[in-house]
Design a protein around this motif. Structure first.
Motif, PDB file in Angstrom:
ATOM      1  N   GLY A 120      79.614  38.833  43.516  1.00  0.00           N
ATOM      2  CA  GLY A 120      80.084  38.016  44.618  1.00  0.00           C
ATOM      3  C   GLY A 120      79.014  37.546  45.579  1.00  0.00           C
ATOM      4  N   GLU A 121      77.738  37.739  45.247  1.00  0.00           N
ATOM      5  CA  GLU A 121      76.664  37.346  46.158  1.00  0.00           C
ATOM      6  C   GLU A 121      75.756  36.322  45.492  1.00  0.00           C
ATOM      7  N   GLN A 122      74.948  35.658  46.324  1.00  0.00           N
ATOM      8  CA  GLN A 122      73.957  34.728  45.811  1.00  0.00           C
ATOM      9  C   GLN A 122      72.768  35.504  45.251  1.00  0.00           C
ATOM     10  N   ALA A 123      71.953  34.819  44.478  1.00  0.00           N
ATOM     11  CA  ALA A 123      70.785  35.465  43.880  1.00  0.00           C
ATOM     12  C   ALA A 123      69.851  35.990  44.965  1.00  0.00           C
ATOM     13  N   LEU A 124      69.303  37.167  44.736  1.00  0.00           N
ATOM     14  CA  LEU A 124      68.373  37.774  45.677  1.00  0.00           C
ATOM     15  C   LEU A 124      67.056  37.014  45.676  1.00  0.00           C
ATOM     16  N   GLN A 125      66.471  36.863  46.849  1.00  0.00           N
ATOM     17  CA  GLN A 125      65.226  36.128  46.982  1.00  0.00           C
ATOM     18  C   GLN A 125      63.998  36.998  46.762  1.00  0.00           C
ATOM     19  N   GLN A 126      64.172  38.319  46.832  1.00  0.00           N
ATOM     20  CA  GLN A 126      63.050  39.234  46.657  1.00  0.00           C
ATOM     21  C   GLN A 126      63.558  40.552  46.089  1.00  0.00           C
ATOM     22  N   ASP A 127      62.655  41.366  45.589  1.00  0.00           N
ATOM     23  CA  ASP A 127      63.038  42.678  45.091  1.00  0.00           C
ATOM     24  C   ASP A 127      63.722  43.474  46.205  1.00  0.00           C
ATOM     25  N   THR A 128      64.859  44.083  45.882  1.00  0.00           N
ATOM     26  CA  THR A 128      65.700  44.699  46.906  1.00  0.00           C
ATOM     27  C   THR A 128      66.318  45.993  46.400  1.00  0.00           C
ATOM     28  N   PRO A 129      66.191  47.102  47.139  1.00  0.00           N
ATOM     29  CA  PRO A 129      66.945  48.306  46.774  1.00  0.00           C
ATOM     30  C   PRO A 129      68.441  48.037  46.934  1.00  0.00           C
ATOM     31  N   VAL A 130      69.215  48.328  45.892  1.00  0.00           N
ATOM     32  CA  VAL A 130      70.653  48.037  45.946  1.00  0.00           C
ATOM     33  C   VAL A 130      71.526  49.273  45.728  1.00  0.00           C
ATOM     34  N   ILE A 131      70.958  50.317  45.143  1.00  0.00           N
ATOM     35  CA  ILE A 131      71.655  51.594  44.988  1.00  0.00           C
ATOM     36  C   ILE A 131      70.703  52.711  45.396  1.00  0.00           C
ATOM     37  N   GLY A 132      71.193  53.645  46.203  1.00  0.00           N
ATOM     38  CA  GLY A 132      70.387  54.789  46.588  1.00  0.00           C
ATOM     39  C   GLY A 132      71.201  56.067  46.535  1.00  0.00           C
ATOM     40  N   VAL A 133      70.663  57.091  45.868  1.00  0.00           N
ATOM     41  CA  VAL A 133      71.305  58.399  45.803  1.00  0.00           C
ATOM     42  C   VAL A 133      70.254  59.466  46.076  1.00  0.00           C
ATOM     43  N   VAL A 134      70.511  60.301  47.071  1.00  0.00           N
ATOM     44  CA  VAL A 134      69.674  61.464  47.353  1.00  0.00           C
ATOM     45  C   VAL A 134      70.600  62.671  47.421  1.00  0.00           C
ATOM     46  N   TYR A 135      70.388  63.618  46.516  1.00  0.00           N
ATOM     47  CA  TYR A 135      71.276  64.777  46.434  1.00  0.00           C
ATOM     48  C   TYR A 135      70.513  66.056  46.738  1.00  0.00           C
ATOM     49  N   ASP A 136      70.971  66.767  47.770  1.00  0.00           N
ATOM     50  CA  ASP A 136      70.434  68.062  48.171  1.00  0.00           C
ATOM     51  C   ASP A 136      71.352  69.138  47.611  1.00  0.00           C
TER      52      ASP A 136
END
Length: 288
Positions: A120-136
């Motif tokens: 549902g979004e337009q093409a990204l213009q630059q490299d972009t973090p889109v998913i982040g998971v940090v598990y302690d």
């Protein structure tokens, strides 16, 4: 999954499953630390059997569910792909882990490359973090974030602190331990922070430092000489929690070079202003 479009909810589910699989391996080894095979990659740069097995479990899950994505992992290397690339740190805080200090995490991030689209979004213009998971796994705290949607700690949405001044802030950092090439730049920033804030903490896990900024435990954080997989997931989690996480030299769209600052919307600019006079070399690669 189309090569040019990312279904982020599916990717997040995959990353969470991979993080849990890796954490189960780490915790099994943590009960028998004395039996681990430990190798020294370089000065103060250790890798154990636990790191390698946890990374293998993550890669197996990611390759099965997202075969068209690239993978860049701390221990086995890898390469990027046209649409998106996973950045993996199976054990952020290896030294803590090996010494029995219960402060370490699994970190997994997905970087969407320029030209990719999210649902549902337009093409990204630059490299972009889109998913982040940090598990302690010691606290059973799962930090997650999805680009444009938000950040969570377990099932609760999180946000950065509301502290407005550096003098009232609690900061986190990481001392040089492996790469000392930036020592003369870093030490003045530490001195300035010690004298101009409520305090500075150094706990030994960049991924958790960033996650703790995102949930308001820290007001800000900076470090130099890290690797991309140390910061990729935490960068997105901070951003989606309403904060700022950027390359110290502002030469990359996310801190892939491993020199970064982060904080809430008040503290991050002030922290960068404190650090900037001491920076002399713009780094383009991380401390790998």
């Amino acid at each position: 999954m189309k090569s040019s479009s990312l279904h982020l909810s599916e990717c997040l589910k995959t990353a969470v499953n991979a993080a849990h699989a890796a954490a189960a391996i780490l915790q099994a080894h943590a009960r028998h630390r004395g039996d681990l095979i430990i190798d020294k990659k370089a000065q103060n740069d250790l890798v154990s059997q636990a790191d390698r097995e946890a990374e293998a479990a993550i890669i197996e899950t990611l390759r099965e569910q997202t075969p068209n994505f690239g993978i860049v992992a701390e221990e086995s290397g890898g390469s990027s792909a046209a649409t998106a690339t996973w950045y993996i740190d199976p054990l952020d805080g290896t030294t803590n882990f090996l010494h029995g200090i219960p402060h370490y995490a699994v970190s997994i991030a997905l970087i969407a490359h320029a030209g990719s689209t999210c649902t549902g979004e337009q093409a990204l213009q630059q490299d972009t973090p889109v998913i982040g998971v940090v598990y302690d796994p010691n606290r059973e705290e799962l930090f997650t974030a999805m680009h444009g949607v938000g950040a969570w700690l377990n099932e609760y949405r999180i946000s950065c602190s509301h502290t407005e001044s550096l003098e009232d802030s609690l900061l986190a950092t990481g001392l040089p331990f492996r790469d000392f090439s930036f020592y003369d730049q870093y030490m003045p920033t530490l001195s300035a922070a010690m004298h101009g804030t409520r305090g500075v903490r150094r706990f030994g896990s960049a991924a958790l430092d960033l996650a703790w900024v995102a949930c308001g435990r820290y007001d800000g954080y900076w470090e130099m000489g890290l690797a991309p997989w140390d910061v990729a997931a935490g960068t997105l989690i901070v951003r989606e929690a309403g904060g700022i996480a950027e390359d110290l030299h502002h030469v990359a769209p996310w801190p892939i070079g491993g020199h970064l600052y982060a904080g809430n919307r008040h503290i991050a600019p002030a922290l960068h202003a404190l650090i900037q006079p001491h920076l002399t070399v713009a780094a383009t690669t991380g401390g790998q």
